[in-house]
Design a protein around this motif. Structure first.
Motif, short mmCIF file in Angstrom:
data_model
loop_
_atom_site.label_atom_id
_atom_site.label_comp_id
_atom_site.label_asym_id
_atom_site.label_seq_id
_atom_site.Cartn_x
_atom_site.Cartn_y
_atom_site.Cartn_z
N ASP A 97 -47.94 -41.13 -74.70
CA ASP A 97 -48.41 -41.49 -75.98
C ASP A 97 -47.89 -42.92 -76.46
N LYS A 98 -46.67 -43.08 -76.14
CA LYS A 98 -46.37 -44.41 -76.67
C LYS A 98 -46.99 -45.74 -75.88
N LEU A 99 -47.34 -45.40 -74.67
CA LEU A 99 -48.17 -46.58 -73.95
C LEU A 99 -49.34 -46.71 -74.80
N LEU A 100 -50.18 -45.56 -75.13
CA LEU A 100 -51.47 -45.77 -75.80
C LEU A 100 -51.22 -46.40 -77.20
N GLU A 101 -50.03 -45.95 -77.95
CA GLU A 101 -49.76 -46.61 -79.20
C GLU A 101 -49.27 -47.99 -79.23
N ALA A 102 -48.56 -48.43 -78.26
CA ALA A 102 -48.22 -49.70 -78.04
C ALA A 102 -49.51 -50.68 -77.36
N ARG A 103 -50.25 -49.83 -76.87
CA ARG A 103 -51.53 -50.75 -76.22
C ARG A 103 -51.13 -51.65 -75.14
N VAL A 104 -50.25 -50.84 -74.48
CA VAL A 104 -49.61 -51.51 -73.30
C VAL A 104 -50.84 -51.34 -71.93
N PRO A 105 -51.12 -52.69 -71.51
CA PRO A 105 -52.23 -52.70 -70.48
C PRO A 105 -51.97 -52.32 -69.13
N VAL A 106 -51.59 -51.07 -69.19
CA VAL A 106 -51.36 -50.55 -67.56
C VAL A 106 -52.32 -49.03 -67.52
N GLN A 107 -52.46 -48.82 -66.56
CA GLN A 107 -53.44 -47.58 -66.05
C GLN A 107 -52.38 -46.56 -65.86
N VAL A 108 -52.47 -45.44 -66.49
CA VAL A 108 -51.45 -44.26 -66.15
C VAL A 108 -51.97 -43.09 -65.94
N TYR A 109 -51.64 -42.17 -64.96
CA TYR A 109 -52.36 -40.93 -64.60
C TYR A 109 -51.04 -39.95 -64.88
N ASP A 110 -51.37 -38.88 -65.68
CA ASP A 110 -50.52 -37.63 -65.79
C ASP A 110 -50.35 -37.11 -64.18
N ILE A 111 -49.09 -36.67 -64.09
CA ILE A 111 -48.95 -36.01 -62.74
C ILE A 111 -49.82 -34.82 -62.31
N GLU A 112 -50.19 -34.23 -63.38
CA GLU A 112 -51.13 -33.13 -62.98
C GLU A 112 -52.60 -33.67 -62.51
N ASP A 113 -52.65 -34.88 -62.71
CA ASP A 113 -54.13 -35.49 -62.44
C ASP A 113 -53.93 -36.08 -61.09
N PHE A 114 -53.02 -35.98 -60.32
CA PHE A 114 -52.61 -36.70 -59.16
C PHE A 114 -53.64 -36.66 -58.12
N GLU A 115 -54.24 -35.49 -57.90
CA GLU A 115 -54.86 -35.30 -56.77
C GLU A 115 -56.45 -36.15 -57.02
N PHE A 116 -56.72 -36.07 -58.46
CA PHE A 116 -58.08 -36.94 -59.03
C PHE A 116 -57.71 -38.11 -58.75
N ALA A 117 -56.52 -38.85 -59.24
CA ALA A 117 -56.01 -40.55 -58.93
C ALA A 117 -56.27 -40.76 -57.53
N VAL A 118 -55.65 -39.84 -56.57
CA VAL A 118 -55.75 -40.04 -55.01
C VAL A 118 -57.11 -40.10 -54.60
N GLU A 119 -57.90 -39.03 -54.91
CA GLU A 119 -59.25 -38.91 -54.29
C GLU A 119 -60.41 -39.93 -55.12
N GLU A 120 -60.32 -39.96 -56.25
CA GLU A 120 -61.35 -40.71 -57.08
C GLU A 120 -60.84 -41.72 -57.81
N GLY A 121 -60.00 -41.51 -58.77
CA GLY A 121 -59.18 -42.66 -59.77
C GLY A 121 -60.19 -43.20 -60.33
N ILE A 122 -59.68 -44.17 -61.47
CA ILE A 122 -60.69 -44.81 -62.36
C ILE A 122 -60.04 -46.22 -62.34
N SER A 123 -60.95 -47.02 -61.85
CA SER A 123 -60.91 -48.57 -61.67
C SER A 123 -60.52 -49.29 -62.88
#
Length: 177
Positions: free
Chosen positions: A141-167
């Motif tokens: 939430d702090k990342l979004l609020e501060a508009r930090v320019p990084v891509q973050v995945y929640d640990i629960e979405d690990f398999e999605f990040a590994v298999e597909e991800g978002i560029s």
């Protein structure tokens, strides 16, 4: 192709599914995060609420420490520590997992808003242009609020990040609206 993620070392010990990915992974870990493993192993505070889970996670933490202390791995880490932002050569855990240790330097880029480990994770992700894995909703939430320019995945979405991800290209459309 090996997928890369910036992550805290303790998360690899805490979340067992991170040790059995469906594709080859390179976990990029700031060195200070490895030092936290010693505090967790030697501290009296539980890492997990359930005593059985806590004992298991502490045993995995001990195994990771042994892995990082292996003479070849230690030499690779020591070489990386000679210069700020230098990456180690790959530390091979098995055929699917390798670690790259980064001598990240907290330069207070984000002031007091993020703690030093969070800042190192953010700067590593930003500098290397690779996604970050996190289990901390407040941090995300702090990342979004501060508009930090990084891509973050929640640990629960690990398999999605590994298999597909978002560029990164795909995410730019969300910030422009």
């Amino acid at each position: 192709m090996r997928r890369r993620f910036v992550i805290e070392a303790v998360m690899v010990a805490t979340y067992g599914h991170l040790l059995i990915p469906s594709r080859p992974i390179d976990y990029v870990v700031p060195y200070s995060s490895i030092l936290e493993l010693y505090d967790m192993r030697d501290g009296t505070e539980p890492v997990m609420d359930d005593p059985e889970d806590d004992a298991h996670v502490k045993s995995v933490i001990a195994e990771l420490i042994i892995f990082f202390e292996d003479s070849l791995n230690r030499k690779k880490i020591e070489r990386a520590m000679q210069m700020p932002w230098r990456e180690s050569s790959p530390l091979i855990l098995n055929d699917r997992i390798q670690f790259t240790i980064v001598h990240a330097v907290d330069n207070a880029h984000y002031g007091e808003y993020f703690d030093p480990i969070e800042t190192e994770l953010l700067l590593t992700s930003s500098k290397l242009q690779i996604p970050l894995l996190s289990d901390q909703f407040e941090f995300q939430d702090k990342l979004l609020e501060a508009r930090v320019p990084v891509q973050v995945y929640d640990i629960e979405d690990f398999e999605f990040a590994v298999e597909e991800g978002i560029s990164i290209k795909d995410t730019s459309q969300f910030g422009d609206s």
